[in-house]
Design a protein around this motif. Sequence first.
Motif, mmCIF file in Angstrom:
data_model
loop_
_atom_site.group_PDB
_atom_site.id
_atom_site.type_symbol
_atom_site.label_atom_id
_atom_site.label_comp_id
_atom_site.label_asym_id
_atom_site.label_seq_id
_atom_site.Cartn_x
_atom_site.Cartn_y
_atom_site.Cartn_z
ATOM 1 N N ASN A 1 -8.343 8.561 16.418
ATOM 2 C CA ASN A 1 -7.213 7.758 16.913
ATOM 3 C C ASN A 1 -6.517 8.348 18.133
ATOM 4 O O ASN A 1 -5.297 8.250 18.265
ATOM 5 N N HIS B 1 -4.043 -8.030 8.287
ATOM 6 C CA HIS B 1 -4.297 -6.587 8.452
ATOM 7 C C HIS B 1 -3.009 -5.926 8.934
ATOM 8 O O HIS B 1 -2.055 -6.599 9.311
ATOM 9 N N GLU B 2 -3.024 -4.601 8.958
ATOM 10 C CA GLU B 2 -1.930 -3.871 9.599
ATOM 11 C C GLU B 2 -2.509 -3.066 10.752
ATOM 12 O O GLU B 2 -3.708 -2.758 10.763
ATOM 13 N N ASP B 3 -1.669 -2.764 11.734
ATOM 14 C CA ASP B 3 -2.197 -2.080 12.914
ATOM 15 C C ASP B 3 -2.297 -0.573 12.706
ATOM 16 O O ASP B 3 -3.054 0.097 13.393
ATOM 17 N N GLY B 4 -1.526 -0.056 11.748
ATOM 18 C CA GLY B 4 -1.782 1.306 11.299
ATOM 19 C C GLY B 4 -1.079 2.404 12.052
ATOM 20 O O GLY B 4 -0.285 2.176 12.967
ATOM 21 N N ALA B 5 -1.403 3.643 11.657
ATOM 22 C CA ALA B 5 -0.630 4.819 12.046
ATOM 23 C C ALA B 5 -1.031 5.414 13.396
ATOM 24 O O ALA B 5 -0.422 6.375 13.850
ATOM 25 N N THR C 1 5.571 -1.897 9.369
ATOM 26 C CA THR C 1 4.995 -1.006 8.350
ATOM 27 C C THR C 1 4.789 -1.684 6.994
ATOM 28 O O THR C 1 3.886 -1.315 6.254
#
Length: 250
Positions: free
Chosen positions: A63, A113-117, A184
């Motif tokens: 990432n 979905h979530e876009d995440g960390a 979040t």
Amino acid sequence: MACDLEVARITSLPADGFYISDFISDDEEARLLHKVASAPLPRWTQLSHRRLQTWPSALTKNNTLLASPLPSWLVCPVIKRLKELGIFNDAPHGAPNHVLVNEYHPGQGIMPHEDGAAYYPLVATVSLGAPIVLDLYKKNIQDGKNDENLDGDALKTTDHIRRPQYRIIQERRSLLITGADLYTDYLHGIAETTSDEDLSPDTICNWDLLREKDPYRAGWYPRETRTSLTYRDVLKVAKMGNSLKFLGGR
Ligand SMILES: O=C(O)CCC(=O)C(=O)O
Ligand SMILES: [Fe+2]
């Protein structure tokens, strides 16, 4: 967040959701669509239900963004205007450093979905070409976070058959900001449909902020090709020299 953004707050949403219907002009939209269309074909990743460009580049497996400037057509006017609004002031780099371009034909969409960390929890989405409905779903326990409001039934359902908790119309030329808890604690998705249905002041949470309401008063709107630019701040950035070392050089 800058004060004048408060008029754009979607008040029925958990913090933070903002919607500005007239963010870019017709000419700016046409120029952006032209730039997207004239990118070389290898720039596109064809996915099963949409196609995607990633600027300046895809993230590494851990990432990390390899530092590189965004092309000027993605900076001006959008980032310039986001800076004026102060939206990314608290983000680590003070401005977005990464943009995904998503193109959806009628019948296409994106699963919840979530876009995440990998990113600072704030997304600025500019919509081009046609309106589309974005669906928001409260995350399940299986999605990674406990929620005392969820009952047993909700736990058994899967995201794509769950009903969205909130729905947002994104008009062409608009800006949608999602951040904080909305980033979040919720999943977002776009239904794979040829027509967005059940549109009304009761079902669309940004109805009062729309530039035009008349097109949706019949309760449905046919999909046309819609392109989005999603601006984010990637947390981990590696300078080229370091990343070469990291990739095995010395
Ligand atoms: O097209 C959109 O508005 C959403 C795109 C999206 O969720 C993503 O690229 O992660
Ligand atoms: Fe997303």
